[in-house]
Design a protein around this motif. Structure first.
Motif, mmCIF file in Angstrom:
data_model
loop_
_atom_site.group_PDB
_atom_site.id
_atom_site.type_symbol
_atom_site.label_atom_id
_atom_site.label_comp_id
_atom_site.label_asym_id
_atom_site.label_seq_id
_atom_site.Cartn_x
_atom_site.Cartn_y
_atom_site.Cartn_z
ATOM 1 N N HIS A 1 0.820 -1.219 0.000
ATOM 2 C CA HIS A 1 0.000 0.000 0.000
ATOM 3 C C HIS A 1 0.850 1.263 0.000
ATOM 4 C CE1 HIS A 1 -3.617 -2.376 0.667
ATOM 5 N NE2 HIS A 1 -2.983 -3.022 1.626
ATOM 6 N N VAL A 2 2.170 1.107 -0.016
ATOM 7 C CA VAL A 2 3.070 2.263 -0.088
ATOM 8 C C VAL A 2 3.413 2.499 -1.554
ATOM 9 C CG1 VAL A 2 5.276 3.249 0.624
ATOM 10 C CG2 VAL A 2 4.010 1.761 2.183
ATOM 11 N N MET A 3 3.125 3.700 -2.050
ATOM 12 C CA MET A 3 3.261 3.979 -3.471
ATOM 13 C C MET A 3 4.535 4.765 -3.769
ATOM 14 S SD MET A 3 0.411 2.564 -4.267
ATOM 15 C CE MET A 3 0.130 2.998 -5.983
ATOM 16 N N ASP A 4 5.110 4.491 -4.942
ATOM 17 C CA ASP A 4 6.187 5.346 -5.445
ATOM 18 C C ASP A 4 5.545 6.639 -5.924
ATOM 19 O OD1 ASP A 4 7.869 6.613 -7.584
ATOM 20 O OD2 ASP A 4 9.235 4.987 -7.063
ATOM 21 N N PRO A 5 5.935 7.805 -5.364
ATOM 22 C CA PRO A 5 5.242 9.053 -5.695
ATOM 23 C C PRO A 5 5.418 9.490 -7.142
ATOM 24 C CG PRO A 5 7.186 9.471 -4.342
ATOM 25 C CD PRO A 5 7.001 7.990 -4.367
ATOM 26 N N GLU A 6 6.426 8.979 -7.828
ATOM 27 C CA GLU A 6 6.655 9.384 -9.211
ATOM 28 C C GLU A 6 6.071 8.382 -10.204
ATOM 29 O OE1 GLU A 6 10.840 9.930 -9.516
ATOM 30 O OE2 GLU A 6 10.815 11.889 -8.517
ATOM 31 N N LEU A 7 6.182 7.095 -9.898
ATOM 32 C CA LEU A 7 5.700 6.069 -10.820
ATOM 33 C C LEU A 7 4.235 5.717 -10.600
ATOM 34 C CD1 LEU A 7 8.806 3.688 -10.784
ATOM 35 C CD2 LEU A 7 8.251 5.487 -12.428
ATOM 36 N N GLY A 8 3.704 6.030 -9.411
ATOM 37 C CA GLY A 8 2.286 5.792 -9.150
ATOM 38 C C GLY A 8 1.921 4.341 -8.939
ATOM 39 N N ARG A 9 2.896 3.488 -8.620
ATOM 40 C CA ARG A 9 2.644 2.070 -8.332
ATOM 41 C C ARG A 9 3.239 1.720 -6.983
ATOM 42 N NH1 ARG A 9 5.036 -1.286 -13.121
ATOM 43 N NH2 ARG A 9 4.453 -2.962 -11.679
ATOM 44 N N ASP A 10 2.764 0.592 -6.415
ATOM 45 C CA ASP A 10 3.251 0.240 -5.086
ATOM 46 C C ASP A 10 4.661 -0.333 -5.165
ATOM 47 O OD1 ASP A 10 3.131 -2.961 -4.578
ATOM 48 O OD2 ASP A 10 1.615 -2.330 -6.030
ATOM 49 N N LEU A 11 5.395 -0.214 -4.067
ATOM 50 C CA LEU A 11 6.804 -0.589 -4.042
ATOM 51 C C LEU A 11 7.020 -2.084 -4.218
ATOM 52 C CD1 LEU A 11 8.099 1.662 -1.110
ATOM 53 C CD2 LEU A 11 7.910 2.196 -3.545
ATOM 54 N N VAL A 12 6.072 -2.894 -3.774
ATOM 55 C CA VAL A 12 6.229 -4.351 -3.881
ATOM 56 C C VAL A 12 6.126 -4.791 -5.337
ATOM 57 C CG1 VAL A 12 5.291 -6.589 -3.205
ATOM 58 C CG2 VAL A 12 5.400 -4.730 -1.544
ATOM 59 N N SER A 13 5.128 -4.301 -6.052
ATOM 60 C CA SER A 13 4.965 -4.706 -7.454
ATOM 61 C C SER A 13 6.090 -4.163 -8.326
ATOM 62 C CB SER A 13 3.614 -4.221 -7.989
ATOM 63 O OG SER A 13 3.567 -2.800 -8.039
ATOM 64 N N LEU A 14 6.743 -3.098 -7.885
ATOM 65 C CA LEU A 14 7.875 -2.536 -8.620
ATOM 66 C C LEU A 14 9.196 -3.226 -8.269
ATOM 67 C CD1 LEU A 14 7.036 1.277 -8.339
ATOM 68 C CD2 LEU A 14 7.047 -0.083 -10.441
ATOM 69 N N SER A 15 9.128 -4.226 -7.392
ATOM 70 C CA SER A 15 10.328 -4.960 -6.927
ATOM 71 C C SER A 15 11.339 -4.029 -6.264
ATOM 72 C CB SER A 15 10.997 -5.694 -8.101
ATOM 73 O OG SER A 15 10.125 -6.657 -8.643
ATOM 74 N N MET A 16 10.829 -3.031 -5.578
ATOM 75 C CA MET A 16 11.700 -2.096 -4.866
ATOM 76 C C MET A 16 11.902 -2.507 -3.401
ATOM 77 S SD MET A 16 10.242 1.453 -6.554
ATOM 78 C CE MET A 16 11.401 2.545 -5.752
ATOM 79 N N ILE A 17 11.158 -3.529 -2.962
ATOM 80 C CA ILE A 17 11.336 -4.080 -1.621
ATOM 81 C C ILE A 17 11.974 -5.459 -1.767
ATOM 82 C CG2 ILE A 17 10.202 -4.794 0.507
ATOM 83 C CD1 ILE A 17 10.104 -1.787 0.008
ATOM 84 N N ARG A 18 13.167 -5.626 -1.200
ATOM 85 C CA ARG A 18 13.906 -6.881 -1.365
ATOM 86 C C ARG A 18 14.526 -7.316 -0.032
ATOM 87 N NH1 ARG A 18 17.278 -5.349 -6.936
ATOM 88 N NH2 ARG A 18 15.505 -4.460 -8.075
ATOM 89 N N ASN A 19 14.832 -8.601 0.042
ATOM 90 C CA ASN A 19 15.562 -9.185 1.174
ATOM 91 C C ASN A 19 14.896 -8.889 2.524
ATOM 92 O OD1 ASN A 19 17.579 -10.052 -0.677
ATOM 93 N ND2 ASN A 19 18.554 -8.037 -0.561
#
Length: 293
Positions: free
Chosen positions: A48-66
Motif C-alpha cells: 500500500h506504499v506507493m512510489d510518488p513518481e511512478l504511481g505504483r506500489d513498491l512491492v509490485s515494482l520490486s523495490m522491496i527486497r531481502n
C-alpha cells in the motif's frame, strides 16, 4: 440518636479451585500474548506504499527486497531506481511507518540503495556504449551559457549520491571540463588499443582537451569529428557506469546530431540563459532532440 444504617452486603459467588486457575490463565494470556510478525504481513503492508513518481506500489515494482523477520525485528532493502532520487528520505520514512504499523513489529531497519536500469532505446540500429547504462547529453543553443558547468555539476552530484559516473567532454572547439575538474595537465594514456579515462573524485573523465596543447585550436572537419566522437564513445575503457554525462558543443551541428543518431541517449539537458537571443537558439536544440529521439 439516629440509628446506624445497616451495611450493604455484597453477594459472594463461590467458585472451585479449578475455575480460579482457568480465570488466572486466561488473564495472563490476554496480557502476555503478542501477534507474530511475518514476511507476508510486512509485504502486505508495503503493497500500500506507493512510489510518488511512478504511481505504483513498491512491492509490485520490486523495490522491496531481502525482507527478514526475527521476532519483532524487521530488516529489508529499499531499492530505488536512482541513487539521486529526491524522494529518497520521504520513501524511506513511508516504508518505516508502514512496517512499524504491522502487528508484532517492534523495530525496522530499512537499507536504502539503488539499482540503476538501462534506458530502453525507442529506435533500432543505434550502438550502445559497452558497460554504460544511461547516456545523459548536456547541450545548449549557443555558447557561454554555463553548459560545461552544468555537465560537471551533474556528474559530481550523481557520483556523490552513489552512482557510477563518467563524463565525456565532446565540446571539440572549447573543452572546459579539464579546467573545471582540475585536470589541465593530465596526459592521455591507453591500454591494448583502448583509451584510459582520467579520474576525478571517483568520476571517469575524458576530454578532447587531453589531446591538445594549451590554447591550441581544433581545426577538424566533419569526418574527423565523427571519428573522434566514435573513438571516445566506443574506444574508451569506461567500465561499468550507471551514467555517462556528455558535454556537447553548442548548437545543432555535426557532433550533437551524430551523437543522438549513433548511440541511444536516455535524456538531454538543454542549458540556456533568460535572454531572448539565447532562448531562440535553445528551442532549436530542444527540437533536434525531439525529432531524432
Amino acid at each position: 440518636m439516629t440509628p446506624a444504617r445497616p451495611r450493604a452486603v455484597l453477594p459472594v459467588v463461590s467458585c472451585t479451585e479449578k475455575e480460579r486457575k482457568e480465570d488466572a490463565m486466561s488473564l495472563f494470556k490476554k496480557r502476555g500474548h503478542r501477534p507474530e510478525a511475518t514476511v507476508d504481513g510486512v509485504l502486505s503492508a508495503l503493497s500500500h506504499v506507493m512510489d510518488p513518481e511512478l504511481g505504483r506500489d513498491l512491492v509490485s515494482l520490486s523495490m522491496i527486497r531481502n525482507v527478514t523477520v526475527s521476532g519483532g525485528d524487521v530488516s529489508l532493502d529499499l531499492v530505488l531506481t536512482t541513487p539521486a532520487s529526491p524522494r529518497k528520505s520521504e520513501m524511506q520514512e513511508a516504508v518505516e511507518k508502514a512496517v512499524l504499523a504491522v502487528p508484532g513489529v517492534s523495530s525496522v531497519d530499512v537499507r536504502a540503495g539503488a539499482d540503476v536500469q538501462a534506458a530502453k532505446d525507442p529506435m533500432e540500429g543505434r550502438r550502445p556504449v559497452e558497460g554504460v547504462k544511461n547516456i545523459l547529453a548536456v547541450a545548449s543553443g549557443k555558447g557561454g551559457v554555463g553548459k560545461s558547468t552544468v555537465s560537471a555539476n551533474v556528474a559530481v552530484a550523481l557520483g556523490k549520491a552513489g552512482a557510477r559516473v563518467g563524463i565525456l567532454d565532446a565540446d571539440i572547439y572549447g573543452p572546459s571540463i579539464p579546467t573545471l575538474l582540475n585536470l589541465n595537465h593530465h596526459q592521455l594514456m591507453g591500454e591494448n588499443g583502448m583509451i584510459l579515462p582520467a579520474a576525478a573524485d571517483g568520476i571517469k573523465v575524458l576530454s578532447i582537451g587531453f589531446m591538445l596543447e594549451e590554447d591550441s585550436p581544433v581545426i577538424w572537419r566533419g569526418p574527423m569529428l565523427m571519428q573522434a566522437l566514435s573513438q571516445f564513445l566506443h574506444g574508451t575503457k569506461w567500465g561499468e557506469l550507471d551514467y555517462l554525462v556528455i558535454d556537447l558543443p553548442p548548437g545543432t551541428g555535426d557532433v550533437p546530431l551524430s551523437l543522438v543518431q549513433m548511440t541511444p541517449v536516455a535524456g538531454a539537458i538543454v542549458v540556456t540563459t533568460p535572454q531572448d537571443l539565447a532562448l531562440i537558439d535553445v528551442k532549436k536544440a530542444v527540437r533536434m532532440f525531439e525529432k531524432v529521439g
